[in-house]
Design a protein around this motif. Structure first.
Motif, PDB file in Angstrom:
ATOM      1  N   ASP A 233       0.820  -1.205   0.000  1.00 20.58           N
ATOM      2  CA  ASP A 233       0.000   0.000   0.000  1.00 20.58           C
ATOM      3  C   ASP A 233       0.857   1.261   0.000  1.00 20.58           C
ATOM      4  OD1 ASP A 233      -2.067  -1.793   0.144  1.00 20.58           O
ATOM      5  OD2 ASP A 233      -2.629  -1.324   2.213  1.00 20.58           O
ATOM      6  N   ALA A 234       1.943   1.240   0.771  1.00 19.80           N
ATOM      7  CA  ALA A 234       2.809   2.415   0.864  1.00 19.80           C
ATOM      8  C   ALA A 234       3.428   2.757  -0.488  1.00 19.80           C
ATOM      9  CB  ALA A 234       3.898   2.175   1.898  1.00 19.80           C
ATOM     10  N   LEU A 235       3.717   1.744  -1.291  1.00 12.77           N
ATOM     11  CA  LEU A 235       4.386   1.963  -2.571  1.00 12.77           C
ATOM     12  C   LEU A 235       3.426   2.162  -3.729  1.00 12.77           C
ATOM     13  CD1 LEU A 235       7.173  -0.752  -2.299  1.00 12.77           C
ATOM     14  CD2 LEU A 235       7.478   1.731  -2.124  1.00 12.77           C
ATOM     15  N   MET A 236       2.287   1.468  -3.706  1.00 11.18           N
ATOM     16  CA  MET A 236       1.453   1.388  -4.904  1.00 11.18           C
ATOM     17  C   MET A 236       0.195   2.241  -4.850  1.00 11.18           C
ATOM     18  SD  MET A 236       3.462  -0.601  -6.493  1.00 11.18           S
ATOM     19  CE  MET A 236       2.544  -1.039  -7.971  1.00 11.18           C
ATOM     20  N   ASP A 237      -0.249   2.618  -3.663  1.00 12.70           N
ATOM     21  CA  ASP A 237      -1.510   3.349  -3.548  1.00 12.70           C
ATOM     22  C   ASP A 237      -1.295   4.850  -3.416  1.00 12.70           C
ATOM     23  OD1 ASP A 237      -2.873   1.010  -3.801  1.00 12.70           O
ATOM     24  OD2 ASP A 237      -3.425   0.825  -1.695  1.00 12.70           O
ATOM     25  N   LYS A 238      -0.382   5.371  -4.215  1.00 14.90           N
ATOM     26  CA  LYS A 238      -0.188   6.822  -4.226  1.00 14.90           C
ATOM     27  C   LYS A 238       0.129   7.258  -5.648  1.00 14.90           C
ATOM     28  CE  LYS A 238       4.722   6.572  -2.859  1.00 14.90           C
ATOM     29  NZ  LYS A 238       5.697   6.963  -1.825  1.00 14.90           N
ATOM     30  N   GLU A 239      -0.117   8.516  -5.906  1.00 11.84           N
ATOM     31  CA  GLU A 239       0.056   9.093  -7.231  1.00 11.84           C
ATOM     32  C   GLU A 239       0.941  10.323  -7.094  1.00 11.84           C
ATOM     33  OE1 GLU A 239      -1.944   9.073 -11.339  1.00 11.84           O
ATOM     34  OE2 GLU A 239      -2.454   7.828  -9.603  1.00 11.84           O
ATOM     35  N   THR A 240       2.005  10.405  -7.876  1.00  6.19           N
ATOM     36  CA  THR A 240       2.860  11.590  -7.896  1.00  6.19           C
ATOM     37  C   THR A 240       3.010  12.045  -9.340  1.00  6.19           C
ATOM     38  OG1 THR A 240       4.915  10.318  -8.125  1.00  6.19           O
ATOM     39  CG2 THR A 240       4.142  10.744  -5.882  1.00  6.19           C
TER      40      THR A 240
END
Length: 207
Positions: A54-61
Protein backbone atom coordinates in the motif's frame (compact mmCIF):
# COMPACT_ATOMS: atom_id res chain seq x y z
CA UNK A 1 -5.12 -26.68 -9.27
CA UNK A 2 -3.53 -25.83 -5.88
CA UNK A 3 -2.86 -22.12 -5.41
CA UNK A 4 0.11 -22.65 -3.07
CA UNK A 5 2.45 -25.37 -1.88
CA UNK A 6 1.82 -24.23 1.69
CA UNK A 7 -1.22 -24.42 4.00
CA UNK A 8 -4.29 -22.29 3.31
CA UNK A 9 -5.91 -20.79 6.38
CA UNK A 10 -9.71 -20.92 6.47
CA UNK A 11 -11.38 -17.52 6.34
CA UNK A 12 -13.12 -18.09 9.67
CA UNK A 13 -9.72 -18.54 11.37
CA UNK A 14 -8.25 -15.21 10.24
CA UNK A 15 -7.44 -12.54 12.84
CA UNK A 16 -10.14 -9.83 12.83
CA UNK A 17 -8.00 -7.18 11.09
CA UNK A 18 -7.03 -9.50 8.23
CA UNK A 19 -10.55 -10.89 7.96
CA UNK A 20 -11.84 -7.33 7.52
CA UNK A 21 -9.26 -6.47 4.89
CA UNK A 22 -9.81 -9.70 2.99
CA UNK A 23 -13.57 -9.20 3.01
CA UNK A 24 -13.19 -5.64 1.70
CA UNK A 25 -10.92 -6.77 -1.14
CA UNK A 26 -13.23 -9.62 -2.10
CA UNK A 27 -16.22 -7.26 -2.05
CA UNK A 28 -14.53 -4.63 -4.22
CA UNK A 29 -12.92 -7.05 -6.66
CA UNK A 30 -15.48 -9.83 -6.80
CA UNK A 31 -12.84 -12.36 -5.76
CA UNK A 32 -9.96 -12.80 -3.34
CA UNK A 33 -6.55 -12.70 -5.05
CA UNK A 34 -4.62 -15.89 -4.46
CA UNK A 35 -1.67 -14.06 -2.91
CA UNK A 36 -3.97 -13.09 -0.02
CA UNK A 37 -5.00 -16.69 0.49
CA UNK A 38 -1.40 -17.87 0.21
CA UNK A 39 -0.16 -15.45 2.88
CA UNK A 40 -3.05 -15.94 5.28
CA UNK A 41 -1.35 -18.65 7.33
CA UNK A 42 1.45 -16.21 8.31
CA UNK A 43 -0.50 -13.30 9.75
CA UNK A 44 2.38 -11.01 10.72
CA UNK A 45 4.00 -11.40 7.31
CA UNK A 46 0.69 -10.82 5.54
CA UNK A 47 0.20 -7.55 7.44
CA UNK A 48 3.74 -6.41 6.65
CA UNK A 49 3.47 -7.43 3.00
CA UNK A 50 0.26 -5.52 2.38
CA UNK A 51 1.42 -2.50 4.37
CA UNK A 52 4.49 -2.23 2.13
CA UNK A 53 2.37 -2.80 -0.97
CA UNK A 54 0.00 0.00 0.00
CA UNK A 55 2.81 2.42 0.86
CA UNK A 56 4.39 1.96 -2.57
CA UNK A 57 1.45 1.39 -4.90
CA UNK A 58 -1.51 3.35 -3.55
CA UNK A 59 -0.19 6.82 -4.23
CA UNK A 60 0.06 9.09 -7.23
CA UNK A 61 2.86 11.59 -7.90
CA UNK A 62 3.60 13.74 -10.96
CA UNK A 63 6.59 11.54 -11.74
CA UNK A 64 4.94 8.15 -11.14
CA UNK A 65 1.24 7.57 -11.56
CA UNK A 66 -0.45 4.48 -10.13
CA UNK A 67 -0.45 3.00 -13.64
CA UNK A 68 3.29 3.71 -13.98
CA UNK A 69 3.93 1.91 -10.70
CA UNK A 70 2.05 -1.15 -11.93
CA UNK A 71 4.07 -1.17 -15.17
CA UNK A 72 7.29 -1.25 -13.15
CA UNK A 73 5.97 -4.40 -11.49
CA UNK A 74 4.99 -5.93 -14.83
CA UNK A 75 8.35 -5.25 -16.50
CA UNK A 76 10.51 -6.44 -13.61
CA UNK A 77 8.30 -9.44 -12.83
CA UNK A 78 8.52 -10.50 -16.48
CA UNK A 79 12.30 -10.38 -16.15
CA UNK A 80 11.97 -12.62 -13.09
CA UNK A 81 9.60 -15.03 -14.92
CA UNK A 82 6.88 -14.48 -12.32
CA UNK A 83 3.56 -15.47 -13.88
CA UNK A 84 1.49 -14.43 -10.86
CA UNK A 85 2.80 -10.87 -10.71
CA UNK A 86 2.80 -10.33 -14.47
CA UNK A 87 -0.82 -11.48 -14.76
CA UNK A 88 -2.16 -9.82 -11.60
CA UNK A 89 -0.37 -6.50 -11.95
CA UNK A 90 -0.85 -6.52 -15.70
CA UNK A 91 -4.58 -6.57 -15.01
CA UNK A 92 -4.33 -3.61 -12.64
CA UNK A 93 -2.08 -1.75 -15.10
CA UNK A 94 -4.68 -2.16 -17.84
CA UNK A 95 -7.38 -0.76 -15.57
CA UNK A 96 -5.34 2.14 -14.23
CA UNK A 97 -3.90 3.12 -17.62
CA UNK A 98 -7.23 2.54 -19.41
CA UNK A 99 -5.20 0.75 -22.08
CA UNK A 100 -6.09 -2.91 -22.78
CA UNK A 101 -2.78 -3.62 -24.55
CA UNK A 102 -0.05 -1.83 -22.63
CA UNK A 103 0.68 -4.52 -20.02
CA UNK A 104 1.24 -7.15 -22.73
CA UNK A 105 3.63 -4.82 -24.56
CA UNK A 106 5.57 -4.17 -21.38
CA UNK A 107 5.69 -7.80 -20.28
CA UNK A 108 7.03 -9.04 -23.62
CA UNK A 109 9.31 -6.14 -24.63
CA UNK A 110 9.00 -2.86 -22.76
CA UNK A 111 11.65 -1.29 -25.04
CA UNK A 112 9.19 -1.26 -27.95
CA UNK A 113 6.13 -0.42 -25.88
CA UNK A 114 4.38 2.87 -26.70
CA UNK A 115 5.50 4.65 -23.56
CA UNK A 116 6.78 8.14 -22.85
CA UNK A 117 10.55 8.77 -22.79
CA UNK A 118 10.15 9.20 -19.02
CA UNK A 119 8.69 5.71 -18.59
CA UNK A 120 11.25 4.16 -20.91
CA UNK A 121 13.93 5.64 -18.66
CA UNK A 122 12.14 4.35 -15.55
CA UNK A 123 11.84 0.82 -16.90
CA UNK A 124 15.44 0.82 -18.13
CA UNK A 125 16.64 1.47 -14.58
CA UNK A 126 14.09 -0.83 -12.93
CA UNK A 127 14.81 -3.81 -15.18
CA UNK A 128 18.54 -3.30 -14.74
CA UNK A 129 18.10 -3.32 -10.98
CA UNK A 130 16.01 -6.49 -11.24
CA UNK A 131 18.49 -8.31 -13.47
CA UNK A 132 21.88 -7.04 -12.32
CA UNK A 133 21.60 -4.93 -9.16
CA UNK A 134 25.30 -4.14 -8.83
CA UNK A 135 25.34 -2.55 -12.29
CA UNK A 136 23.02 0.32 -11.32
CA UNK A 137 25.00 3.55 -11.02
CA UNK A 138 24.44 7.08 -9.82
CA UNK A 139 24.33 8.08 -13.49
CA UNK A 140 21.34 5.78 -13.98
CA UNK A 141 19.51 7.52 -11.15
CA UNK A 142 20.45 10.90 -12.58
CA UNK A 143 18.69 10.00 -15.83
CA UNK A 144 15.47 9.65 -13.85
CA UNK A 145 15.71 13.10 -12.30
CA UNK A 146 16.47 14.48 -15.77
CA UNK A 147 13.10 13.06 -16.83
CA UNK A 148 11.32 14.91 -14.03
CA UNK A 149 11.24 12.38 -11.20
CA UNK A 150 11.76 13.70 -7.70
CA UNK A 151 14.18 12.08 -5.27
CA UNK A 152 11.19 10.36 -3.64
CA UNK A 153 10.07 9.05 -7.03
CA UNK A 154 13.54 7.68 -7.78
CA UNK A 155 13.52 5.92 -4.41
CA UNK A 156 10.10 4.49 -5.23
CA UNK A 157 11.43 3.01 -8.49
CA UNK A 158 14.03 1.14 -6.46
CA UNK A 159 11.65 0.16 -3.69
CA UNK A 160 8.94 -1.11 -6.04
CA UNK A 161 11.46 -3.16 -8.00
CA UNK A 162 13.03 -4.54 -4.83
CA UNK A 163 9.77 -5.29 -3.05
CA UNK A 164 8.34 -7.13 -6.01
CA UNK A 165 11.57 -9.05 -6.47
CA UNK A 166 10.70 -10.47 -3.04
CA UNK A 167 7.13 -11.07 -4.20
CA UNK A 168 8.34 -12.76 -7.40
CA UNK A 169 10.57 -15.13 -5.49
CA UNK A 170 7.85 -15.93 -2.98
CA UNK A 171 5.39 -16.65 -5.79
CA UNK A 172 7.92 -19.02 -7.37
CA UNK A 173 8.77 -20.68 -4.05
CA UNK A 174 5.15 -21.26 -3.09
CA UNK A 175 3.96 -21.84 -6.68
CA UNK A 176 1.17 -19.27 -6.27
CA UNK A 177 -1.11 -19.36 -9.30
CA UNK A 178 -2.96 -16.33 -10.71
CA UNK A 179 -6.73 -16.15 -10.33
CA UNK A 180 -8.54 -16.80 -13.62
CA UNK A 181 -10.35 -13.46 -13.21
CA UNK A 182 -7.12 -11.52 -13.70
CA UNK A 183 -6.69 -12.66 -17.29
CA UNK A 184 -9.71 -10.74 -18.60
CA UNK A 185 -9.66 -7.71 -16.34
CA UNK A 186 -9.18 -4.46 -18.22
CA UNK A 187 -9.33 -6.14 -21.63
CA UNK A 188 -13.08 -5.83 -22.18
CA UNK A 189 -15.54 -2.97 -21.68
CA UNK A 190 -16.67 -2.60 -18.11
CA UNK A 191 -19.36 -5.13 -17.28
CA UNK A 192 -18.30 -7.53 -20.05
CA UNK A 193 -15.86 -9.51 -17.93
CA UNK A 194 -16.56 -13.01 -16.70
CA UNK A 195 -19.53 -12.96 -14.31
CA UNK A 196 -17.53 -14.16 -11.30
CA UNK A 197 -16.05 -10.71 -10.87
CA UNK A 198 -13.48 -8.15 -11.87
CA UNK A 199 -12.00 -5.13 -10.20
CA UNK A 200 -13.70 -1.77 -10.43
CA UNK A 201 -11.79 0.80 -12.40
CA UNK A 202 -8.87 2.20 -10.47
CA UNK A 203 -8.96 -0.38 -7.69
CA UNK A 204 -6.12 -2.78 -7.06
CA UNK A 205 -7.16 -6.33 -6.18
CA UNK A 206 -3.55 -7.40 -5.74
CA UNK A 207 -2.90 -5.79 -2.39
Amino acid sequence: MPISRFPLRPADELPPDLAERYAEVAEKSGFLPNVFAALAWRSDEARAFFAMHDALMDKETPGLSKADRELIVVATSAGNDCLYCVVAHGAVARIRSKDPHIADHVAVDWRKAPLSPRMHAVLAVATRLAADPASVTAADLATLTEHGLTEDDVWDVGMITSFFALSNRLAHFAAITPNPEFFLMGRLPRGAEAPQGGSRAGESPTG
